[in-house]
Design an enzyme around this catalytic site. Sequence first.
Site, short mmCIF file in Angstrom:
data_model
loop_
_atom_site.label_atom_id
_atom_site.label_comp_id
_atom_site.label_asym_id
_atom_site.label_seq_id
_atom_site.Cartn_x
_atom_site.Cartn_y
_atom_site.Cartn_z
N ASP A 9 18.06 3.93 -17.82
CA ASP A 9 19.35 4.13 -18.49
C ASP A 9 19.34 5.53 -19.10
O ASP A 9 18.32 5.94 -19.67
CB ASP A 9 19.57 3.08 -19.58
CG ASP A 9 21.03 2.97 -20.01
OD1 ASP A 9 21.62 4.02 -20.36
OD2 ASP A 9 21.57 1.86 -19.99
N ASP A 10 20.44 6.27 -18.96
CA ASP A 10 20.47 7.64 -19.50
C ASP A 10 20.70 7.67 -21.01
O ASP A 10 20.55 8.71 -21.63
CB ASP A 10 21.54 8.47 -18.79
CG ASP A 10 22.94 7.89 -18.95
OD1 ASP A 10 23.06 6.65 -18.90
OD2 ASP A 10 23.89 8.67 -19.13
N ASP A 53 20.67 0.95 -14.69
CA ASP A 53 22.05 1.22 -15.09
C ASP A 53 22.82 1.82 -13.91
O ASP A 53 22.26 2.60 -13.13
CB ASP A 53 22.06 2.19 -16.27
CG ASP A 53 23.46 2.36 -16.86
OD1 ASP A 53 24.24 1.40 -16.82
OD2 ASP A 53 23.75 3.47 -17.34
N MET A 55 25.81 3.69 -14.10
CA MET A 55 26.37 5.00 -14.40
C MET A 55 25.30 5.91 -14.98
O MET A 55 24.85 5.74 -16.10
CB MET A 55 27.52 4.86 -15.41
CG MET A 55 28.65 3.94 -14.93
SD MET A 55 29.48 4.58 -13.46
CE MET A 55 30.30 6.02 -14.16
N ASP A 326 -25.44 -31.33 23.01
CA ASP A 326 -25.81 -30.05 23.63
C ASP A 326 -25.74 -30.18 25.15
O ASP A 326 -26.31 -31.12 25.72
CB ASP A 326 -27.22 -29.64 23.19
CG ASP A 326 -27.57 -28.22 23.63
OD1 ASP A 326 -27.27 -27.28 22.87
OD2 ASP A 326 -28.11 -28.07 24.75
N ASN A 334 -23.78 -20.26 33.32
CA ASN A 334 -23.33 -18.87 33.12
C ASN A 334 -23.95 -17.94 34.14
O ASN A 334 -23.27 -17.06 34.70
CB ASN A 334 -23.68 -18.41 31.71
CG ASN A 334 -22.74 -18.95 30.65
OD1 ASN A 334 -21.55 -19.16 30.90
ND2 ASN A 334 -23.25 -19.20 29.46
N GLU A 369 -23.29 -23.83 23.24
CA GLU A 369 -22.94 -25.08 23.89
C GLU A 369 -23.23 -26.29 23.00
O GLU A 369 -23.35 -27.42 23.48
CB GLU A 369 -23.70 -25.22 25.22
CG GLU A 369 -25.21 -25.27 25.09
CD GLU A 369 -25.87 -23.89 25.11
OE1 GLU A 369 -27.06 -23.83 25.45
OE2 GLU A 369 -25.19 -22.89 24.81
#
Length: 455
Positions: A9-10, A53, A55, A326, A334, A369
């Site tokens: 606010d000014d 504000d 203004m 397991d 793999n 696994e």
Amino acid sequence: MTGRILVVDDVATNRIVMKVKLAAACYSVLQADCGQAALRLAKSEQPDLILLDVMMPDISGVSVCEQLKSDPDTADIPVILVTALADRDSKMQGLLHGADDFLSKPVDEVTLLARVRSLLRAHEIQRELRLREDSYAGLGFAEPAPAYEMPGKVALVAPDAVTGLAWKRALAPRLSEHLIVMPRERVLQARDTGSAPDVFVIAADLTMRNEGLRLLSDLRSRPATRHAAALTVLPRNDRERGAVALDLGAGDILYDPIDPEELAVRIQTQLRRKRQSDRLRATVEAGLELAVTDSLTGLHNRRFALKRLDRMLQEPGRGVAVMMLDLDHFKAVNDRHGHAAGDAVLSSVAKRLRAVLRPQDLLARLGGEEFLVALQDTDAAAALHCAERLREAIGGSPIGIDGPARAIAVTMSVGLTITEQSGDPAEQLIQKADMALYGSKSDGRNLVTLSASAA
């Protein structure tokens, strides 16, 4: 202090008066005397809320608000515009440029503090969700906002059907959302968030005084509507109950007579916030799920399994069976077929195991696994029967890879232990089951072995 508020606010006297009111409520107050100073402080200090504000000598408050909302660093900071102007155009300009509310001077202290509490509460939730989202985004879990969103569902809960239809007719040209005039008795019937409205517009007084406020409290207490946005409509100048509505969880309030354009803008703001919170919440929930889930198989991981097993051991029942499973000679799979085929086998094994078990049984991948199964409220005979069914589910038929033309035969060894919930910790039971699993491997694999202590 419960929050930092930037007062812009000014006029020094206005700033001092506002600071006194806020400091009495234990808020920390920063001050700026012009728009440029406000922009600098907002960026550097990151306040929790800005009272701005309209203004000011250099930049209007509306322009400052617009710049704040366009900067990612300050876009999430709530802004309340404060002005001596009471004209409708000023209010609409402020709301359209991202202001969260618009208060006229002299500011009513009850309304001000209620607004501050409501916006700070919402901002804190947003900030917490944002911090968690940023953490998950760094790990690649965050998802972008959708390019197109379906129209939202807005429930209009008016004192009577005539008023509800009047609200709907006034809003229809201004909103693309799906508007529903909803009687009070239907409001609490939603069973999940998917069927619940996104935004509720509720009159404070329905068939009885304060019935709308009680309904608002009910909405906030129910899982299906807890995160829905709510806007409360009150009689003209009923500021005290306006403060009550905000404290009960209304995201916004509006006073009769309703301005349809203002109501439409406020609904859009509430819907936008709700969607943002939903996205943040979904990202956090997804990240939490990923933190306890094995990404390959979709099963829970070791972290979750240990916590869940500890809880199972504390619950009443005949006992808990713990199995270590397991896959036999999985390294050869793999080596012979490649790691992609090995991953496909593990994923299929997880599905076969889940198909045998009950929804309440624990199934987790511990790594490689190795899998863990725990059965609650069971005895040795039932556990052995289940273990044999699991073993047969894996070894009974080959696992198809890339269609039926390519299948891989695998078998599985199982180690089993039973506890009567004597206080053994989860890790110790897993070690016993692992010792029994070692026995299955030593005796030729593709076997179920019950630990000696459980026999």
